[in-house]
Design a protein around this motif. Sequence first.
Motif, PDB file in Angstrom:
ATOM      1  N   LYS A   1       2.698 -48.704   4.802  1.00 30.92           N
ATOM      2  CA  LYS A   1       1.485 -48.956   4.164  1.00 30.92           C
ATOM      3  C   LYS A   1       0.415 -47.556   4.055  1.00 30.92           C
ATOM      4  O   LYS A   1       0.579 -46.885   5.232  1.00 30.92           O
ATOM      5  CB  LYS A   1       0.692 -49.818   4.876  1.00 30.92           C
ATOM      6  CG  LYS A   1       0.114 -51.084   4.132  1.00 30.92           C
ATOM      7  CD  LYS A   1      -0.758 -51.878   5.064  1.00 30.92           C
ATOM      8  CE  LYS A   1      -2.037 -52.559   4.612  1.00 30.92           C
ATOM      9  NZ  LYS A   1      -1.866 -53.315   3.354  1.00 30.92           N
ATOM     10  N   GLY A   2       0.191 -47.132   2.959  1.00 31.32           N
ATOM     11  CA  GLY A   2      -0.583 -45.881   2.992  1.00 31.32           C
ATOM     12  C   GLY A   2       0.212 -44.747   3.197  1.00 31.32           C
ATOM     13  O   GLY A   2      -0.208 -43.718   4.013  1.00 31.32           O
ATOM     14  N   GLY A   3       1.532 -44.820   2.841  1.00 30.89           N
ATOM     15  CA  GLY A   3       2.425 -43.826   3.154  1.00 30.89           C
ATOM     16  C   GLY A   3       2.910 -43.642   4.652  1.00 30.89           C
ATOM     17  O   GLY A   3       3.740 -42.792   4.623  1.00 30.89           O
ATOM     18  N   LYS A   4       2.622 -44.628   5.529  1.00 31.32           N
ATOM     19  CA  LYS A   4       3.051 -44.630   6.818  1.00 31.32           C
ATOM     20  C   LYS A   4       3.813 -45.877   7.027  1.00 31.32           C
ATOM     21  O   LYS A   4       3.548 -47.001   6.459  1.00 31.32           O
ATOM     22  CB  LYS A   4       1.588 -44.359   7.805  1.00 31.32           C
ATOM     23  CG  LYS A   4       1.060 -42.969   7.574  1.00 31.32           C
ATOM     24  CD  LYS A   4      -0.077 -43.003   8.655  1.00 31.32           C
ATOM     25  CE  LYS A   4      -0.689 -41.574   8.368  1.00 31.32           C
ATOM     26  NZ  LYS A   4       0.366 -40.514   8.534  1.00 31.32           N
ATOM     27  N   ARG A   5       4.480 -45.628   8.251  1.00 33.45           N
ATOM     28  CA  ARG A   5       5.327 -46.837   8.554  1.00 33.45           C
ATOM     29  C   ARG A   5       4.768 -47.371   9.747  1.00 33.45           C
ATOM     30  O   ARG A   5       4.411 -46.603  10.915  1.00 33.45           O
ATOM     31  CB  ARG A   5       6.937 -46.403   9.054  1.00 33.45           C
ATOM     32  CG  ARG A   5       7.661 -47.287   9.594  1.00 33.45           C
ATOM     33  CD  ARG A   5       9.233 -46.921   9.757  1.00 33.45           C
ATOM     34  NE  ARG A   5       9.424 -46.257  10.869  1.00 33.45           N
ATOM     35  CZ  ARG A   5      10.382 -45.842  11.442  1.00 33.45           C
ATOM     36  NH1 ARG A   5      11.486 -45.835  10.649  1.00 33.45           N
ATOM     37  NH2 ARG A   5      10.772 -45.483  12.598  1.00 33.45           N
ATOM     38  N   PHE A   6       4.521 -48.702  10.142  1.00 30.54           N
ATOM     39  CA  PHE A   6       4.108 -49.257  11.210  1.00 30.54           C
ATOM     40  C   PHE A   6       5.120 -50.618  11.428  1.00 30.54           C
ATOM     41  O   PHE A   6       5.842 -51.034  10.748  1.00 30.54           O
ATOM     42  CB  PHE A   6       2.922 -49.993  10.895  1.00 30.54           C
ATOM     43  CG  PHE A   6       1.800 -49.069  10.330  1.00 30.54           C
ATOM     44  CD1 PHE A   6       1.035 -48.254  11.590  1.00 30.54           C
ATOM     45  CD2 PHE A   6       1.433 -48.563   9.152  1.00 30.54           C
ATOM     46  CE1 PHE A   6       0.219 -47.433  10.872  1.00 30.54           C
ATOM     47  CE2 PHE A   6       0.475 -47.679   8.721  1.00 30.54           C
ATOM     48  CZ  PHE A   6      -0.142 -47.069   9.558  1.00 30.54           C
ATOM     49  N   GLU A   7       5.267 -50.735  12.973  1.00 31.92           N
ATOM     50  CA  GLU A   7       6.027 -51.481  13.308  1.00 31.92           C
ATOM     51  C   GLU A   7       5.617 -52.477  14.505  1.00 31.92           C
ATOM     52  O   GLU A   7       4.696 -52.043  15.095  1.00 31.92           O
ATOM     53  CB  GLU A   7       7.457 -51.062  13.958  1.00 31.92           C
ATOM     54  CG  GLU A   7       8.290 -50.201  12.781  1.00 31.92           C
ATOM     55  CD  GLU A   7       9.562 -49.662  13.629  1.00 31.92           C
ATOM     56  OE1 GLU A   7      10.312 -49.014  12.709  1.00 31.92           O
ATOM     57  OE2 GLU A   7       9.564 -49.452  14.543  1.00 31.92           O
ATOM     58  N   ILE A   8       6.056 -53.791  14.641  1.00 32.86           N
ATOM     59  CA  ILE A   8       5.605 -54.460  15.691  1.00 32.86           C
ATOM     60  C   ILE A   8       6.921 -55.003  16.602  1.00 32.86           C
ATOM     61  O   ILE A   8       8.055 -55.246  15.826  1.00 32.86           O
ATOM     62  CB  ILE A   8       4.832 -55.901  15.446  1.00 32.86           C
ATOM     63  CG1 ILE A   8       5.303 -56.708  14.340  1.00 32.86           C
ATOM     64  CG2 ILE A   8       3.164 -55.243  14.926  1.00 32.86           C
ATOM     65  CD1 ILE A   8       4.648 -57.905  14.014  1.00 32.86           C
TER      66      ILE A   8
ATOM     67  N   HIS B   1       0.682 -57.063  21.597  1.00 33.54           N
ATOM     68  CA  HIS B   1       0.097 -56.968  20.611  1.00 33.54           C
ATOM     69  C   HIS B   1      -0.378 -55.482  20.034  1.00 33.54           C
ATOM     70  O   HIS B   1      -1.207 -55.269  19.275  1.00 33.54           O
ATOM     71  CB  HIS B   1      -1.490 -57.710  20.825  1.00 33.54           C
ATOM     72  CG  HIS B   1      -1.483 -58.871  20.815  1.00 33.54           C
ATOM     73  ND1 HIS B   1      -2.381 -59.895  19.811  1.00 33.54           N
ATOM     74  CD2 HIS B   1      -0.495 -60.081  21.526  1.00 33.54           C
ATOM     75  CE1 HIS B   1      -2.107 -60.988  20.196  1.00 33.54           C
ATOM     76  NE2 HIS B   1      -1.104 -61.257  21.192  1.00 33.54           N
ATOM     77  N   SER B   2       0.629 -54.455  20.691  1.00 31.94           N
ATOM     78  CA  SER B   2       0.346 -53.247  20.083  1.00 31.94           C
ATOM     79  C   SER B   2       1.072 -52.960  18.657  1.00 31.94           C
ATOM     80  O   SER B   2       2.071 -53.802  18.558  1.00 31.94           O
ATOM     81  CB  SER B   2       1.181 -52.265  21.197  1.00 31.94           C
ATOM     82  OG  SER B   2       0.678 -52.476  22.384  1.00 31.94           O
ATOM     83  N   VAL B   3       0.649 -51.998  18.068  1.00 29.83           N
ATOM     84  CA  VAL B   3       1.160 -51.642  16.796  1.00 29.83           C
ATOM     85  C   VAL B   3       1.847 -50.190  17.005  1.00 29.83           C
ATOM     86  O   VAL B   3       1.471 -49.287  17.419  1.00 29.83           O
ATOM     87  CB  VAL B   3       0.224 -51.637  15.670  1.00 29.83           C
ATOM     88  CG1 VAL B   3       0.810 -51.425  14.127  1.00 29.83           C
ATOM     89  CG2 VAL B   3      -0.376 -53.028  15.282  1.00 29.83           C
ATOM     90  N   PHE B   4       3.136 -50.117  16.432  1.00 31.75           N
ATOM     91  CA  PHE B   4       3.830 -48.962  16.739  1.00 31.75           C
ATOM     92  C   PHE B   4       4.151 -48.204  15.508  1.00 31.75           C
ATOM     93  O   PHE B   4       4.023 -48.710  14.570  1.00 31.75           O
ATOM     94  CB  PHE B   4       5.245 -49.221  17.533  1.00 31.75           C
ATOM     95  CG  PHE B   4       5.289 -50.042  18.685  1.00 31.75           C
ATOM     96  CD1 PHE B   4       5.173 -49.301  19.856  1.00 31.75           C
ATOM     97  CD2 PHE B   4       5.129 -51.308  18.898  1.00 31.75           C
ATOM     98  CE1 PHE B   4       5.081 -49.911  21.096  1.00 31.75           C
ATOM     99  CE2 PHE B   4       4.779 -51.924  20.103  1.00 31.75           C
ATOM    100  CZ  PHE B   4       4.966 -51.102  21.297  1.00 31.75           C
TER     101      PHE B   4
END
Length: 249
Positions: A22-29, A54-57
Amino acid sequence: MSIFTPTNQIRLTNVAVVRIKKGGKRFEIACYKNSVISWRAGAEKDLDEVLQTHSVFVNVSKGQVAKKDDLTKSFGTDDLTEICKEILTKGELQVSDKERHSQLETMFRDIASIVAEKCVNPETKRPYTVSLIERAMKDIHYSVKANKSTKQQALEVIRQLKESMEIQRAHMRLRLVLPAKEAKRLKEKLKPLLQVVESEDFDEELEMVVLVDPGCFREIDELIRCETKGRGSLEVLNLKDVEEGEEKF
């Protein structure tokens, strides 16, 4: 698989990673294995049974937590629970080829079971066996979609199988009671939704026993409730109108 996260000193084991860009960035849970599919299918409603934290990495395996600013820019909020839900729903589940194959095989069997449970041969009114439905699904080269629930896919399979074999959803048997005043007008409105009228008895009110497609049940229920302002009634006599024994080729 064991992942050490120095940021919060927790060791995450048995991890399933869901990733989104999203928005050119990678996010993981980080989720528990097998729980993601249950959540997406609607079987699991408790987020704590799905998320390990509940952290987003940025990277779960390295324990790199995403920055608050990046989350706000990409998701429009810094509410971690809401962000986790979005990633869980729209993100891509990272699994090995072996795991993916096993998961798709399980889903394939589940879809066949739902179809066998819901359907009959319209000529004999007998249900098909699960193995026969599995064979038929292979014959039409049905490809399981990991991100869609088995129930949704079962309805799609029924539609596709109708083109190559005699199959339809088993009818429901209902008893409808309509007030005399509205009976004639309401019966006309109901007609297109009824497959078979088995019996009709008119005394002070009209009582009908009918067979309907399960997909029409809600519409029939709403029609009777609204048109009779609660004076009419609908009763389910049988969820499935089937004959004994299984259909065999």
